[in-house]
Design an enzyme around this catalytic site. Sequence first.
Site, PDB file in Angstrom:
ATOM      1  N   HIS A  91       0.806  -1.217   0.000  1.00 53.86           N
ATOM      2  CA  HIS A  91       0.000   0.000   0.000  1.00 53.86           C
ATOM      3  C   HIS A  91       0.831   1.255   0.000  1.00 53.86           C
ATOM      4  O   HIS A  91       0.285   2.357  -0.078  1.00 53.86           O
ATOM      5  CB  HIS A  91      -0.914  -0.009   1.223  1.00 53.86           C
ATOM      6  N   CYS A  92       2.157   1.145   0.105  1.00 49.27           N
ATOM      7  CA  CYS A  92       2.986   2.342   0.256  1.00 49.27           C
ATOM      8  C   CYS A  92       3.984   2.547  -0.875  1.00 49.27           C
ATOM      9  O   CYS A  92       3.957   3.554  -1.568  1.00 49.27           O
ATOM     10  CB  CYS A  92       3.746   2.288   1.592  1.00 49.27           C
ATOM     11  N   ILE A  93       4.896   1.590  -1.040  1.00 49.05           N
ATOM     12  CA  ILE A  93       6.074   1.834  -1.871  1.00 49.05           C
ATOM     13  C   ILE A  93       5.733   2.128  -3.331  1.00 49.05           C
ATOM     14  O   ILE A  93       6.328   3.018  -3.931  1.00 49.05           O
ATOM     15  CB  ILE A  93       7.071   0.641  -1.771  1.00 49.05           C
ATOM     16  N   ASP A 137       3.237   5.917  -2.873  1.00 49.79           N
ATOM     17  CA  ASP A 137       3.539   7.145  -2.131  1.00 49.79           C
ATOM     18  C   ASP A 137       4.497   8.104  -2.838  1.00 49.79           C
ATOM     19  O   ASP A 137       4.312   9.326  -2.744  1.00 49.79           O
ATOM     20  CB  ASP A 137       4.078   6.806  -0.742  1.00 49.79           C
TER      21      ASP A 137
END
Length: 434
Positions: free
Chosen positions: A270-272, A275
Amino acid sequence: MKNAFLNRIADKSAVIGIVGLGYVGLPLMLRFAEVGYKILGFDIDQSKVDALHAGKSYIEHISADSIASARAAGFEATTDFSRAPEADALILCVPTPLNKYREPDLSFVLNTIDSLVPHLRAGHLVSLESTTYPGTTDEELLPRIESRGFKVGQDAFLVFSPEREDPGNPNFTTRTIPKVCGGVTEACQEIGVALYGAVIDKVVPVSSTRAAEMTKLLENIHRAVNIGLVNEMKIVADKMGIDIHEVIRAAATKPFGFVPYYPGPGLGGHCIPIDPFYLTWKAREYGVHTRFIELAGEVNSSMPDYVVSKIASALNERKKAINGSKILVLGIAYKKNVDDMRESPSVFLMEKLRDLGADISYSDPHVPVFPKMREHHFELSSAELSADTLATYDCVLLATDHDKFDYDMIRQHAQLVVDSRGKYLNPAVNIVKA
């Protein structure tokens, strides 16, 4: 107002509202419940609310027992946002994906705060945990809260405190991962630090919500850029006949100045993968072109195509084409030993191979049935692995290296293994590194 809130935190009479009961919100709920706070959970998904009321978990690494314990301690979940006044703190843990143009999609955050605003009351603390670009909290949330006639810092309080969950990591828990917190005002900061300090071992205050927002982006951009570097090095090393995983292991013996990052079939979670684009988008407002970040994004985004090209080459050497080949994808979660499918590169690989005419199957001990996803669809269930079934596939793609796989059996019985995770250390005639 501030002192009354601090007293409720101290004597644990404060009611904690957690909005979004997923991979971030659910562990946070359990931690507050463990310490003794009453929790009211909000989610738009009725099936999640029903599961929680039945004492069931829908996330693999969170046990049903822990949900049942929280329920016994008074935890309640609801889809009714009009109950927001029952809570003292409202912690927003909702998705912040990208749209099809790779631009920030704040619809979940904005829809959530818009649903809450009519029900805000004096004394509320609102904390945003969703990763986003610097300025979101004071540009989007602050005016919405103050539209109710509240003065933030006096009548209501607002902080940004980015989540740092790492699903399936046994070395860290919600309690032990330090928590960054930035407030709109000093009073907001004091309340935010007190709230999180009641349940987390170390809280790291920063000077503003924007600094907190940027902190989260830097953490993930740092990882994305370094993974982009080793992904590019993997391609160079492969051309030279060098195993990049062997090189990384050797470099990692240096006791200073080197941190190992590992290449793979693409970025997931969900991030790398997401973001960095929040910062590149916002930076354009300031006339800044973030070339370094965008280059890493290009390299990482190209990895599924690189893996597909390695599959095509390996099949071609065996006088086969992707079109018509039976291909088994091992592991469809975004990383090992979890059931988290968000932005999984395995799914992009499955779609690319399917579009090229492959007959796709998958095996994942953590994902028994391919889940409903916003962007992806397969009517598949996890295939059982055995010596006989492995031999029936033209190619086995190791996409996520779960510990539960029997790698010796796979190597012995698969016609062809394309290893995108560097799991096989020793060369073999039926193993191709990707």
